[in-house]
Design an enzyme around this catalytic site. Structure first.
Site, short mmCIF file in Angstrom:
data_model
loop_
_atom_site.label_atom_id
_atom_site.label_comp_id
_atom_site.label_asym_id
_atom_site.label_seq_id
_atom_site.Cartn_x
_atom_site.Cartn_y
_atom_site.Cartn_z
N SER A 1 -39.05 23.16 49.65
CA SER A 1 -37.97 23.67 48.82
C SER A 1 -38.46 24.08 47.43
O SER A 1 -37.77 24.81 46.74
CB SER A 1 -36.87 22.62 48.69
OG SER A 1 -37.35 21.50 47.97
N LYS B 1 -36.12 18.59 42.53
CA LYS B 1 -35.57 19.91 42.20
C LYS B 1 -35.60 20.12 40.69
O LYS B 1 -35.66 19.16 39.91
CB LYS B 1 -34.11 20.02 42.68
CG LYS B 1 -33.91 19.94 44.19
CD LYS B 1 -34.22 21.24 44.87
CE LYS B 1 -33.89 21.14 46.37
NZ LYS B 1 -34.60 20.02 47.03
#
Lengths: 199, 199
Positions: A119, A157
């Site tokens: 990701s 993230k």
DNA sequence: AGCGATCGTTCTCTATTCGTTCTCCATTAG
DNA sequence: CTAATGGAGAACGAATAGAGAACGATCGCT
């Protein structure tokens, strides 16, 4: 610049010793442990270690030498495994450790996670990389954080915090930013370093 | 120039030894391990390995022949600055060193370069990253190498060697693979590890 | 304060280790 | 036979290692 045999041996002994005893050993004690009879000889080696920066003498009080913080293999950090869903980072027992050079570490408490998934691949963070995380509960916008979402899932993230919502932004075309209420996201640490091994 | 039987055996032993022990062995120790009685004989083989570039002569002080350290001792490797055009890697004076954990190092001699530019950004290698390079003169296809092109320019690229040509392949949309004659490309090392510091 | 013990530091002198080079010999292949 | 490979051993010089003495400084003790 490289250490001689004796110097290396002495340094290893000091590393071991530093963990077991609070008090630094005297030269005479070191002599006894290393099988030497002359303080002077030993002191010559100590001086060499100081010159190379592996050791520094405890200034102030005159007794003993101390390992230079942040040097040697002394800087192992707890390795908490792959970043995975549903685990409180702090709750994981720290059985393993991993070597991390000083320049990759932050100021505070650090630990290491192995990255799972792609990701963040467009931020140069690949599956299998080792992420060095500084243990903090707050972050600035734009930093890459380890976040626990709804107490269920832990992810790595980029974070963007607004008064009414928190966005966790992946770096991968085809993945959308995740939006949560501030109460749903708990920051567990901030990315301060990265290591990757090829082969 | 291929290695002789004995040379190959000695090289293998050195590699294996470098993984288990930080301190490089002395000639006498090597003799014992290899079943030799004469340092002189062994030294002849070592000299051949040095001439072929498989082993380095850990210059500096004589405290045991430090041959091919995965840098044996210290966790510090020479830092040769940013990868830049027109410099022979080996020619750069190694004034600085940088700490590298053992698990990021290869078997042979290693050094560290700082990456300049974004040509490998899609392989997770960003501008400013520290690349740990194993000093080798050959590479397998698909490995990421430090290559000296036409004696002028040093770059970090994925390599693909064919009988009649060598391709240096960037990992960046919008950059084309570079094609050279085999004689134009000199491999100076292979990427074995990567470090990045945030903040 | 006085005093001895402890400890770090520096010095000189000596012994050992280690890399290096040399010569001589053995084995094997073409 | 000749060349290439591999080994033994002696010898040398330099780096490393150790012993021991001596000098101050500090600490604990009476």
């Amino acid at each position: 610049m490289p250490l001689t045999r004796r110097q290396h041996q002495i340094l290893e002994f000091l590393k071991d010793n530093a963990e077991h005893f609070e008090q630094a050993p005297t030269l005479d004690e070191l002599c006894a442990c290393l099988g030497l009879r002359s303080r002077g000889s030993l002191h010559k080696h100590i001086r060499a270690l100081i010159a190379e920066g592996y050791v520094e003498h405890m200034n102030g009080r005159r007794s003993g030498v101390r390992l230079t913080p942040g040097l040697g293999s002394a800087d192992a950090l707890p390795f908490l495994g792959r970043i995975a869903a549903g685990r409180q980072v702090a709750a994981v027992p720290q059985s393993e450790t991993i070597q991390v050079p000083a320049h990759l570490r932050g100021h505070l408490d650090c630990f290491v996670l192995q990255v799972a998934g792609d990701s963040m691949c467009e931020a140069g963070i690949l599956d299998g990389d080792y992420a060095v995380i500084e243990h903090r509960r707050t972050a600035h916008n734009g930093e890459i954080v380890v976040a626990l979402v709804r107490g269920e899932e832990t992810t790595l993230k980029k974070i963007h915090q607004q008064p009414d919502r928190v966005m966790l932004i992946p770096a991968n075309r085809g993945m959308e930013p995740l939006v949560f209420a501030p109460a749903e996201v708990e920051i567990q640490g901030v990315l301060v370093g990265l290591m990757r091994s090829y082969g």
